[in-house]
Design an enzyme around this catalytic site. Structure first.
Site, short mmCIF file in Angstrom:
data_model
loop_
_atom_site.label_atom_id
_atom_site.label_comp_id
_atom_site.label_asym_id
_atom_site.label_seq_id
_atom_site.Cartn_x
_atom_site.Cartn_y
_atom_site.Cartn_z
N HIS A 160 79.28 40.12 29.48
CA HIS A 160 78.18 39.74 30.37
C HIS A 160 76.79 39.88 29.75
CE1 HIS A 160 80.84 39.09 33.70
NE2 HIS A 160 81.22 40.35 33.76
N GLY A 168 76.00 43.55 34.09
CA GLY A 168 77.42 43.79 34.39
C GLY A 168 78.12 44.77 33.47
N HIS A 198 86.08 38.20 35.78
CA HIS A 198 84.70 37.75 35.96
C HIS A 198 84.36 36.66 34.94
CE1 HIS A 198 84.80 41.93 37.53
NE2 HIS A 198 84.01 41.44 38.47
N TYR A 329 89.53 48.10 36.03
CA TYR A 329 88.97 49.24 36.75
C TYR A 329 90.02 50.02 37.53
CZ TYR A 329 85.18 46.54 35.05
OH TYR A 329 84.38 45.83 34.19
ZN ZN Z 1 85.55 41.70 34.65
#
Ligand code: ZN
Ligand code: ZN
Length: 661
Positions: A160, A168, A198, A329
């Site tokens: 990002h 990010g 993402h 995560y």
């Molecule tokens: Zn991601």
């Protein structure tokens, strides 16, 4: 075989210095996930940090190297924010810098020693890619055979970060730095594939104008997820137009739909771009348990992504492949397992079925300490609550992942997105060579035989005398013929306008898995058509099911054109290998001017197809089921396998797909 075993040419980049990339205990990204990964690899005997033959040493990227992807203002700001300010004036100035350069929104807070830590991470990816490309920055190797072919850098993948700001959880964009270094040092073309949930916005921005870098990002649609970009129509700019590929997936996308998307897109993209190396980002926040996204993959879908990347590298890039980490995560249950799969794949090692007890005993308590935090975040994202236990096997257990209630419509929306991307970015010749999500058609071979040998009269033809004049019947009409013909104005039931009908016929003629039979006048006016095309999505999973459609111009009805044309189109022996079906749908019927009601028309269609061996069957197919006047007919070829026949008849009355209505 005296080949070098691939595993001796796979390396992993890891340095404990990378663990200092730590935004604090409340932050969703924790360095402990890398620690747990390395511990898992070592406990399983898949990698040793001391083994010189499987480790690639890391060094910090220099300021000059970072400048390839970042502005000098930004690098200076990162350096300033890396040391504590002593005076009040200094701290005010630091606050302004933090706001200006993206460190003030809470996602990516400034850290002590941040410049140094992030330069190491960027250096790791730069060394990895340079080594695979044989560039000096990758280090010296005793021979070409000793040079690594595949490198995995799990600490990398900070996709990002922009040239001039943090974003990010990403400070320096290690991917952009590594790729930019290859661009300046060689003529190579680079394919970057971003599997993170993402959008890979930072890397896309860095090379948006550059035709030497194709960026492909598969991600959850930006409608509901950071960073909001990654639309199909972000195609690149200037010379870079057509080299930025985005596949926004629906929330709650599961393994099968995901696998279908990557399989229908990545090979054709690699073939048409012809890269020298593939760089992949394996953010595993696509997993169903991830607390920050809405995607619903399991490790089965993630394994498919890893295997495909490896295959593409060997098939098209002489094996040159760099894999990076990224998001993820569910720190201890998903990340260590997913990234062990990357390393096992590239080093040609098998994973054990079970996670080692000792490893589970070390990391289960660590997971317990963040479990509530992850579960709460997951609930916010609308996900099915994950089981409250710690996995003991490498693969996910299917029973832990109940099917999404909207599975069918999610797959359909994804398929639509993929076909749009293919349509926009994959040249048609390549697209035809790689039909989306379908098994190879037996017609394709026949078509090639008839068309690609350059014969002057590639298709069969026959003259039909009618009271209104002669018509020429031709099968397997090539696009070059269709281009020269015109469409009779009475022929418009499918496309509503003759001009569009012409377009439709052209695109069918261009598809290698379709067959087009036409009736036209000696002057070149099309009076009737029969098309054969693979069954649509409803028939998914069935082999060799083709739809037949017929239309005769309203100006040519009543002369037996339909019956003769259909008989001519369906007399090929090759059709005994497939199941043909035809649907009469009342809203497509051009009953005006015929003086027939739709029930009478239904009878005519049944009669017409019965003359060619078709039988009417009841079905739950949604289009047919919508109106009682609709009709479904099928003809099973003599050589179709009995197993396929029974699958077909079972499918006719199946119910699961009725969600479509
Ligand atoms: Zn991601
Ligand atoms: Zn390999």
């Amino acid at each position: 075989m005296s080949e070098v075993k691939a595993n001796s040419r796979a390396r992993l980049v890891y340095d404990p210095a990378e663990l200092d990339y730590n935004f604090g205990p409340e932050h969703p990204m924790q360095p402990g996930r890398i620690n747990a990964l390395i511990d898992l690899l070592e406990t399983c005997g898949l990698w040793r940090s001391t083994g010189e033959d499987s480790r690639l040493p890391l060094r910090a990227a220099t300021i000059e190297e970072l400048s390839l992807a970042h502005t000098s203002d930004y690098i200076a700001a990162v350096q300033t924010l890396s040391t504590p300010g002593s005076s009040k004036a200094e701290s005010d100035e630091r606050q302004l810098l933090a706001i200006k350069y993206g460190f003030a929104d809470g996602d990516t807070p400034a850290l002590p020693r941040m410049h140094d830590v992030c330069a190491h991470i960027a250096g790791g990816s730069l060394v990895a890619l340079s080594a695979v490309m044989g560039l000096p920055a990758g280090g010296a190797f005793s021979s070409e055979d000793a040079r690594p072919l595949h490198v995995f850098h799990p600490g990398g993948g900070l996709h990002h970060a922009w040239a001039e700001r943090a974003s990010g959880f990403c400070v320096y964009n290690d991917i952009s730095v590594a790729i930019a270094n290859v661009l300046r040092a060689s003529e190579a073309k680079i394919l970057y594939i971003d599997f993170d949930a993402h959008h890979g916005d930072g890397v896309q921005r860095a090379f948006y104008d550059d035709p030497r870098v194709m960026t492909v990002s598969l991600h959850e649609t930006g409608r509901y997820l950071f960073p909001g970009t990654g639309d199909v129509l972000e195609l690149g700019n200037g010379l870079g137009h057509g080299y930025s590929v985005n596949v926004p997936l629906e929330p709650f996308t599961e393994d099968d739909s995901y696998t279908e998307a990557i399989e229908s897109l990545l090979s054709p993209l690699v073939i048409s771009f012809a890269p020298d190396v593939i760089v992949t980002e394996h953010g595993c926040d696509t997993h169903a348990w991830d607390p920050l996204t809405h995607l619903s993959l399991t490790l089965r879908g993630i394994q498919a992504q890893i295997t495909l990347a490896h295959q593409l590298a060997h098939t098209y890039c002489q094996g040159r492949w760099v894999a990076l980490g990224g998001g993820g995560y569910d720190l201890y249950r998903v990340v260590p397992r997913a990234w062990s799969m990357v390393w096992a794949e590239m080093s040609d090692q098998a994973l054990p079925e079970h996670l080692p007890d000792a490893w589970v005993e070390r990391w289960r308590p660590v997971w317990s300490s963040v479990e509530d935090q992850e579960a709460a975040a997951q609930q916010v994202m609308g996900k099915v609550p994950a089981p409250t236990n710690f996995p003991t096997s490498f693969q996910d257990r299917p029973e832990d992942f109940p099917a999404q209630p909207r599975r069918w419509s999610i797959s359909r929306a994804n398929r639509h997105t993929v076909s749009l991307v293919r349509h926009l970015l994959v040249p048609s010749s390549v697209r035809q060579a790689f039909p989306a999500a379908r098994s190879q058609s037996p017609l394709a071979g026949l078509f090639d035989l008839l068309h690609l040998r350059g014969s002057a009269t590639p298709s069969r033809s026959k003259t039909l005398e009618t009271p209104a004049g002669a018509l020429l019947l031709r099968d397997f009409c090539p696009p070059s013929l269709v281009e020269r013909l015109t469409v009779d104005e009475g022929l418009h039931a499918f496309a509503r306008l003759p001009a569009r009908e012409h377009q439709l016929l052209l695109s069918i003629a261009r598809r290698p898995d379709c067959a087009l039979t036409l009736a036209h006048t000696p002057a070149g006016r099309i009076a009737g058509e029969v098309t054969l095309a693979p069954g649509d999505e409803w028939w998914e999973g069935l082999e060799n099911v083709y739809e037949v459609a017929i239309e005769v111009s309203s100006n040519w009805r009543g002369f037996g054109v339909g019956r003769n044309l259909l008989a001519f189109a369906l007399e090929l022996d090759a059709l005994e290998d497939i199941i043909l079906y035809a649907m009469g749908l009342s809203w497509h019927w051009d009953t005006e001017g015929l003086g027939l009601n739709s029930y009478r028309y239904r009878e005519l269609i049944a009669h017409l197809f019965a003359s060619q061996g078709f039988v009417e069957y009841p079905t739950t197919e949604p289009n047919v089921k919508m109106e009682p006047a609709n009709i479904f007919l099928a003809r099973v070829g003599k050589r179709v396998d009995q197993r396929v026949v029974s699958q077909f008849f079972n499918h006719l009355l199946s119910t699961p797909n009725l969600a479509r209505l």
